[in-house]
Design an enzyme around this catalytic site. Structure first.
Site, PDB file in Angstrom:
ATOM      1  N   SER A   1      53.641  90.907 -55.821  1.00 19.16           N
ATOM      2  CA  SER A   1      52.687  90.379 -54.840  1.00 19.16           C
ATOM      3  C   SER A   1      52.855  88.867 -54.754  1.00 19.16           C
ATOM      4  CB  SER A   1      51.269  90.733 -55.272  1.00 19.16           C
ATOM      5  OG  SER A   1      50.343  90.190 -54.371  1.00 19.16           O
TER       6      SER A   1
ATOM      7  N   GLY B   1      50.605  94.092 -53.589  1.00 17.95           N
ATOM      8  CA  GLY B   1      50.719  94.887 -54.813  1.00 17.95           C
ATOM      9  C   GLY B   1      50.092  96.269 -54.676  1.00 17.95           C
TER      10      GLY B   1
ATOM     11  N   CYS C   1      32.360  95.354 -60.479  1.00 16.41           N
ATOM     12  CA  CYS C   1      31.229  95.895 -59.742  1.00 16.41           C
ATOM     13  C   CYS C   1      31.503  97.362 -59.435  1.00 16.41           C
ATOM     14  CB  CYS C   1      31.024  95.125 -58.451  1.00 16.41           C
ATOM     15  SG  CYS C   1      29.426  95.451 -57.724  1.00 16.41           S
TER      16      CYS C   1
HETATM   17  N1  PLP Z   1      48.277  94.945 -59.695  1.00 12.57           N
HETATM   18  C1  PLP Z   1      47.810  93.969 -60.474  1.00 12.57           C
HETATM   19  C2  PLP Z   1      48.150  93.965 -61.930  1.00 12.57           C
HETATM   20  C3  PLP Z   1      47.010  92.961 -59.938  1.00 12.57           C
HETATM   21  O1  PLP Z   1      46.526  91.992 -60.725  1.00 12.57           O
HETATM   22  C4  PLP Z   1      46.710  92.998 -58.549  1.00 12.57           C
HETATM   23  C5  PLP Z   1      45.839  91.984 -57.936  1.00 12.57           C
HETATM   24  O2  PLP Z   1      44.879  91.521 -58.538  1.00 12.57           O
HETATM   25  C6  PLP Z   1      47.246  94.041 -57.777  1.00 12.57           C
HETATM   26  C7  PLP Z   1      48.022  94.999 -58.381  1.00 12.57           C
HETATM   27  C8  PLP Z   1      46.984  94.138 -56.306  1.00 12.57           C
HETATM   28  O3  PLP Z   1      47.784  93.212 -55.617  1.00 12.57           O
HETATM   29  P1  PLP Z   1      47.420  92.806 -54.096  1.00 12.57           P
HETATM   30  O4  PLP Z   1      46.218  91.932 -54.184  1.00 12.57           O
HETATM   31  O5  PLP Z   1      48.630  92.071 -53.623  1.00 12.57           O
HETATM   32  O6  PLP Z   1      47.188  94.071 -53.356  1.00 12.57           O
END
Ligand code: PLP
Length: 391
Positions: free
Chosen positions: A200, A72, A326
């Site tokens: 993702s 993601g 954090c």
């Molecule tokens: N966007 C959202 C809304 C997410 O919840 C996350 C992961 O927690 C990500 C992007 C990032 O995805 P990835 O862990 O595959 O890089």
């Protein structure tokens, strides 16, 4: 001790069937999809199958619209940077104030380097986007709008289909981070004006480190990772075949169970929520009461230290996450809850429960039995707490 995992928005346990599907590609089927021999062809067709499985999950018109990425975060970065490059001299980005750091951190960097102007659209107390502020910010300088489909902390759903129409009318590209939404709410990309969408695998019982960017046909595109001609010149680097195969399998399984799982999650989530609201005075739910992911419950307990509560819950085998992040070594209230103007009395006491495939009624019973006394304990003045513990 009984273990209850209620942190599925952080990540999910990989489905054993997904592991099964991946195994041959970690062994005898090791070919490079770009190679023109039997080994390469086996890998090539496995990647093509996975691309179609992901296409089906999000209702894309064509499998060529799916670009595999490392997850993601990469998809979000690629979408925004590509749009800025493609639509120059347009150089403004519109995002919501509650986007994931994968979007917000990039925006901060672009702003600091003078590469883009960023409009952060506020949300109301339920986390709903301020549509009037969005319409006001949209203009002939807007290169890209990025609004998430579902918020990872509260589960609040944005009406991305209508928001995308507005961007299109202004000549801008529209990207949505659907990392939490895909596999949990129905998505028909083809029927929308969405230009790009981030996905993702590890949120839907697939492997970590693999995701995709949906790039609608005809969308101008500039790759972030330059190299070989993989992914139709949109992302260089030899494909992570086992992970891609796992993502495809997870996508197919998520699509086939979407409706039944959403119904089941909602029933469990509502029972958890009603149970906590009914037994813990001063508890409140953060998020849209109706337009919300069925699996997500963000609940804030008045005058409680959320991280302290999390630690006590962890000792009871309950895994969930707090509403803080954090930052510079100290715990800061989440930017999402701050943007929603959650009152100071509740801001530090937020806990996110996110449910998934393995949860059932007995998990909810366990939380409802364990959590209320822990909140009462944390609310006692420090002196009284010591006495109570000694007793
Ligand atoms: N966007 C959202 C809304 C997410 O919840 C996350 C992961 O927690 C990500 C992007 C990032 O995805 P990835 O862990 O595959 O890089």
């Amino acid at each position: 001790m009984r273990a209850v995992y209620l942190d599925h928005n952080a990540t999910t346990r990989i489905d054993p069937v997904v592991v099964e599907a991946m195994l041959p590609f970690l062994g005898e089927s090791f070919g490079n999809p770009s190679s023109h021999h039997a080994f390469g062809e086996a890998a090539f067709s496995a990647v093509r199958k996975a691309r179609r499985q992901v296409q089906t999950l999000i209702g894309a018109a064509n499998d060529s619209e799916i670009v595999f990425t490392s997850g993601g975060t990469e998809s979000d970065n690629t979408a925004l940077l590509s749009a800025l490059a493609a639509l120059a001299p347009r150089n403004e980005i519109i995002v919501s104030a509650v986007e994931h750091p994968a979007v917000l951190a990039l925006c901060e960097r672009l702003e600091a380097e003078g590469r883009a102007g960023v409009h952060r659209i506020p949300v109301d107390r339920c986390g709903r986007i301020d549509v009037a502020a969005y319409e006001h910010a949209l203009c002939e300088r807007t290169a890209v709008v990025s609004f998430m489909w579902a918020n990872n902390e509260t589960g609040t759903l944005f009406p991305v289909e209508t928001l995308a129409e507005k961007a299109k009318a202004a000549g801008a590209l529209f990207h949505t981070d659907a990392v939490q939404a895909a596999g949990r709410v129905p998505i028909r990309a083809e029927e929308t004006a969405i230009s790009m969408m981030s996905l993702s695998a590890h949120k839907i019982a697939g492997p970590k480190g693999i995701g995709a960017l949906y790039v609608r046909s005809e969308t101008p595109f500039y790759p972030l990772i330059l190299g070989g001609r993989q992914e139709r010149n949109r992302r260089g680097g030899t494909e992570n075949v086992p992970a891609i195969v796992g993502f495809g399998e997870a996508a197919e399984r998520a699509a086939s169970r979407l409706e039944s799982e959403a119904r089941r999650m909602k029933a469990l989530r509502d029972r958890l929520e009603q149970g906590l609201l009914g037994t813990v005075p001063g508890a409140r739910v953060n998020g849209d009461p109706t337009a919300r992911l069925a699996n997500t419950c963000n609940i804030a307990f008045e005058d409680v230290d959320g991280d302290g509560l999390l630690a006590l819950l962890a000792r009871e085998g309950i895994a969930c996450s707090s509403g803080s992040a954090c930052s510079a070594g100290s715990m800061q209230p989440s930017h999402v809850l701050q943007a929603m103007a959650v009152p100071a009395s509740h801001l530090g006491g937020a806990v996110r429960f996110s449910l998934g495939r393995d949860n059932d009624d007995s998990d909810i019973d366990h939380v409802l039995a364990v959590l209320p006394p822990l909140v009462m304990r944390l609310r006692q003045p420090a002196g009284a707490r010591k006495v109570a513990r000694a007793g």
